[in-house]
Design a protein around this motif. Structure first.
Motif, PDB file in Angstrom:
ATOM      1  N   ARG A  71       0.930  -1.163   0.006  1.00  0.00           N
ATOM      2  CA  ARG A  71      -0.118  -0.089   0.067  1.00  0.00           C
ATOM      3  C   ARG A  71       0.930   1.199  -0.065  1.00  0.00           C
ATOM      4  N   TYR A  72       2.041   1.210   0.580  1.00  0.00           N
ATOM      5  CA  TYR A  72       2.728   2.294   1.025  1.00  0.00           C
ATOM      6  C   TYR A  72       4.008   2.626   0.365  1.00  0.00           C
ATOM      7  N   GLY A  73       4.532   1.440  -0.228  1.00  0.00           N
ATOM      8  CA  GLY A  73       5.630   1.518  -1.077  1.00  0.00           C
ATOM      9  C   GLY A  73       6.974   1.020  -0.124  1.00  0.00           C
ATOM     10  N   ALA A  74       6.719   0.901   1.238  1.00  0.00           N
ATOM     11  CA  ALA A  74       7.864   0.374   2.084  1.00  0.00           C
ATOM     12  C   ALA A  74       7.348  -0.424   3.283  1.00  0.00           C
ATOM     13  N   PRO A  75       8.219  -1.232   3.732  1.00  0.00           N
ATOM     14  CA  PRO A  75       7.626  -1.842   4.845  1.00  0.00           C
ATOM     15  C   PRO A  75       7.719  -0.965   6.016  1.00  0.00           C
ATOM     16  N   ALA A  76       6.984  -1.780   7.077  1.00  0.00           N
ATOM     17  CA  ALA A  76       6.715  -0.875   8.268  1.00  0.00           C
ATOM     18  C   ALA A  76       8.238  -0.526   8.986  1.00  0.00           C
TER      19      ALA A  76
END
Length: 321
Positions: A71-76
């Motif tokens: 969704r956001y292009g990077a992991p948490a």
């Protein structure tokens, strides 16, 4: 979108979220409450044994990592997990949980490894709930408070000066294991007559099911029956409230809090609980200063919000360092 993973592991179910940490965009509301970008739930699966529970936690966290990446292009950037029982937060170890059956699980290291090395904060579920209530909930204006959720069991979170006290060995606040009825029902901890065997939501549900003859009845049903005037329900409720008041007065005698915050399933009964509880506590105090007794503000989201705050704190510490 920079975000963290938050997991709240309960005796029967898990709540999870992706929490925004970019305060310039959607990191928190105007009231300071973190924004939950995504929420999910699933059963803990404790009937399959402690090893299966751990694997379920790890798998759930990995799914959230993958979802956030997509969704956001990077992991948490970090993760926070709240678990029940005795927790060594400094060592990152889930020491003991009677309702999950585990001992000495290095959960922080296992989660960090599964998530590709991201920093992980491990916390006690009730202390995480207390952290959230203290920062953004019912305790935000209190310098000293005690947060007590009444659910499957009973524990407490001791808030002092903006922090939550863990104790020397990770077991501070275990009010549910104060013996209030010596020789009473056996508790999972091995003692008899512990507070949670009498006054937890599970205990009220058990006693009401026996009184009304419906094995599916629970604490919420008992509260409704009390409100409708059922004398059997009132007897069950009275026993629980009296025991709870005994435990709370012991706690306030030791801790002298400004505020007692009551949460969990029984608190959803509203005045059916709070009116007799306030009176029962008032009758018991002598020299002690009577604290405010208020309902929790965050509901069952408190533990998950607290886990998210722990994860955000890890990132703040990294920036400071």
């Amino acid at each position: 979108m920079r975000h963290v993973i938050a997991l709240d592991v309960g005796g029967t179910g898990m709540k999870a979220a992706l929490v925004g940490v970019d305060t310039a965009t959607c990191g928190e509301t105007s009231a300071g409450r973190p924004v939950l970008l995504h929420e999910a739930r699933r059963p803990t699966g404790r009937d399959r044994g402690p090893d299966a529970v751990v694997e379920t936690i790890l798998g759930f966290a990995a799914e959230l990592r993958d979802l956030g990446t997509a969704r956001y292009g990077a992991p948490a950037a970090a993760a926070g997990v709240a678990v029940p029982g005795i927790v060594d937060e400094r060592a990152g170890q889930a020491v003991y949980a009677s309702n999950l059956g585990w001992r000495d699980v290095p959960l922080r290291a296992l989660l960090s490894e599964r998530l590709g090395g991201v920093p992980v904060a491990l916390g006690h579920d009730v202390r995480c709930g207390g952290l959230a209530e203290g920062r953004i909930g019912a305790g935000r204006d209190a310098d000293r408070f005690l947060f007590v959720p009444l659910g499957t069991g009973i524990a407490g979170a001791i808030g002092i000066g903006g922090r939550i006290e863990a104790g020397a060995h990770g077991s501070a606040g275990e009010i549910g294991h104060i013996v209030v009825r010596p020789g009473g029902l056996e508790c999972g901890c091995g003692q008899r007559g512990c507070l949670e065997t009498v006054a937890s939501a599970a205990a009220v549900g058990r006693d009401w099911a026996a009184a009304c003859g419906d094995p599916l009845a629970g604490a919420a049903d008992a509260a409704k029956a009390v409100a409708s005037g059922d004398e059997r329900a009132r007897a069950v409720w009275h026993r629980a409230v009296d025991a709870l008041a005994d435990g709370l007065v012991t706690a306030l005698t030791l801790l002298d809090p400004q505020t007692l915050i009551i949460g969990g399933g029984l608190a959803e009964a509203g005045d059916t609980l709070f009116t007799p509880l306030r009176e029962a506590v008032r009758r018991r105090v002598t020299f002690q200063r009577l604290p405010s007794i208020v309902p929790a503000a965050l509901g069952d989201a408190a533990g998950c919000l607290g886990a998210g705050l722990l994860a955000r704190d890890l990132l703040s510490t990294e920036v400071t360092a």
